[in-house]
Scaffold this motif. Structure first.
Motif, short mmCIF file in Angstrom:
data_model
loop_
_atom_site.label_atom_id
_atom_site.label_comp_id
_atom_site.label_asym_id
_atom_site.label_seq_id
_atom_site.Cartn_x
_atom_site.Cartn_y
_atom_site.Cartn_z
N THR A 48 23.70 -0.31 10.63
CA THR A 48 23.98 -0.38 12.06
C THR A 48 23.24 0.74 12.81
OG1 THR A 48 25.90 1.10 12.05
CG2 THR A 48 26.30 -1.22 11.52
N ASP A 49 23.15 0.55 14.13
CA ASP A 49 22.54 1.59 14.96
C ASP A 49 23.59 2.36 15.76
OD1 ASP A 49 23.33 -0.15 16.96
OD2 ASP A 49 21.31 -0.54 17.75
N PHE A 50 24.86 2.30 15.32
CA PHE A 50 25.94 3.00 16.01
C PHE A 50 26.84 3.70 15.00
CE2 PHE A 50 26.89 -1.50 15.46
CZ PHE A 50 28.10 -1.49 14.81
N HIS A 51 27.70 4.57 15.50
CA HIS A 51 28.64 5.33 14.66
C HIS A 51 29.87 4.49 14.35
CE1 HIS A 51 26.63 9.28 15.41
NE2 HIS A 51 26.25 8.66 16.52
N GLN A 52 30.44 4.70 13.16
CA GLN A 52 31.64 3.96 12.75
C GLN A 52 32.64 4.89 12.08
OE1 GLN A 52 30.45 -0.09 10.92
NE2 GLN A 52 28.63 1.17 10.66
N LEU A 53 33.88 4.79 12.50
CA LEU A 53 34.99 5.50 11.85
C LEU A 53 35.97 4.47 11.32
CD1 LEU A 53 35.73 8.29 14.49
CD2 LEU A 53 34.92 8.69 12.15
N PHE A 54 36.42 4.66 10.10
CA PHE A 54 37.40 3.78 9.47
C PHE A 54 38.57 4.63 9.01
CE2 PHE A 54 33.21 2.03 8.85
CZ PHE A 54 33.34 0.66 9.09
#
Length: 284
Positions: A48-54
């Motif tokens: 992806t080209d964005f940040h992700q928090l899980f």
């Protein structure tokens, strides 16, 4: 998320908020992701080209980030920065809260998460979950009140506060002053690993002798500067081998190798597999 047209086994996703276009953040859970995504998309290795928090809230599973498996269970927090290759755990086996955001959406604060931040933490208390749920509540309000500038600004500040809370977690605390040079070295490697693998070049850029830079790197990671540079090149080679259909020789050239045989020897030394064998293994 918007899926790009790409023939390789790794799917690329750009940020797109289906509920409120042009809002650079989305807060959802795995149940929502399951409802709106086809099974093949959920199972796909993607970038992806964005940040992700899980933030995982139940169940157990395994999430793969840059070819490393991370066990997940209730209380596991995972951060995936743009550009990393990942595979989600099977959504039927876990529950999680997800925060997806663009580079430009959070407030411009120091010490937010970046490519050099840890990937995984165990969060034993509920304070972080409460912060994510508060963010989710304001996100729902922002979707319901698209004209509210105040709600969007509050959402931005709450995301900034959440990221600062994560930055305070063990192994992600404030950078000691003595390590600032190491982080400068990391940024230089990130900027130039495809053009030079010479540790002396990086030592000169940060104003250190090679011996001093090696001592700094070994104190921070246990590895020499050269080992860290080579590891970054090998990681990018892995990404390109799995993420693209480029010929091995072209990938080597992109990473600064003038001869394909030199790239093959380098990759085999770093990973234990030839580039072709690694690509075949990851595609099975």
């Amino acid at each position: 998320m918007v899926k790009s047209g790409h023939a390789s086994p790794v799917t690329r996703f750009g940020f797109s908020n289906p509920e409120r276009p042009r809002l650079g953040v989305e807060v959802l859970d795995f149940a929502t992701l399951r409802r709106r995504s086809p099974p093949d998309m959920l199972a796909a290795v993607h970038r992806t080209d964005f940040h992700q928090l899980f933030l995982f809230t139940g169940g157990t599973g395994t999430m793969t980030v840059d070819f490393v498996d991370h066990p997940v269970a209730a209380g596991t927090l995972l951060y995936v920065c743009p550009g990393r290759v990942l595979r989600l755990p099977r959504p039927s086996t876990v529950d999680a809260l997800m925060v997806l955001y663009t580079e430009s959406f959070p407030p411009q604060l120091p010490a937010l998460l970046d490519p050099f931040s840890p990937i995984s933490w165990t969060v034993p208390d509920h304070s972080l979950r409460r912060a994510v749920l508060e963010l989710k509540s304001e996100y729902r309000r922002a979707v319901a009140e698209p004209e509210s500038v105040i709600t969007v600004e509050l959402l931005r500040q709450l995301l900034g506060a959440l990221l600062l809370r994560i930055r305070r977690l063990p192994n992600a605390g404030e950078i000691p002053a003595k390590d600032e040079t190491f982080h400068r070295f990391q940024h230089e490697v990130e900027r130039s690993f495809a053009t030079t693998r010479n540790a002396s070049d990086y030592a000169a850029r940060v104003g250190y002798s090679l011996r001093s830079l090696n001592r700094l790197c070994q104190a921070a990671t246990g590895d020499t500067a050269k080992a860290l540079i080579d590891a970054r090149v090998a990681l990018e080679a892995k990404r390109l081998l799995v993420h693209t259909d480029l010929p091995v020789a072209t990938i080597g050239h992109r990473l600064g190798f003038t001869e394909p045989t030199n790239f093959g020897k380098f990759f085999t030394r770093e990973t234990g597999l030839t580039p072709g064998a690694f690509r075949d293994h990851e595609h099975t």
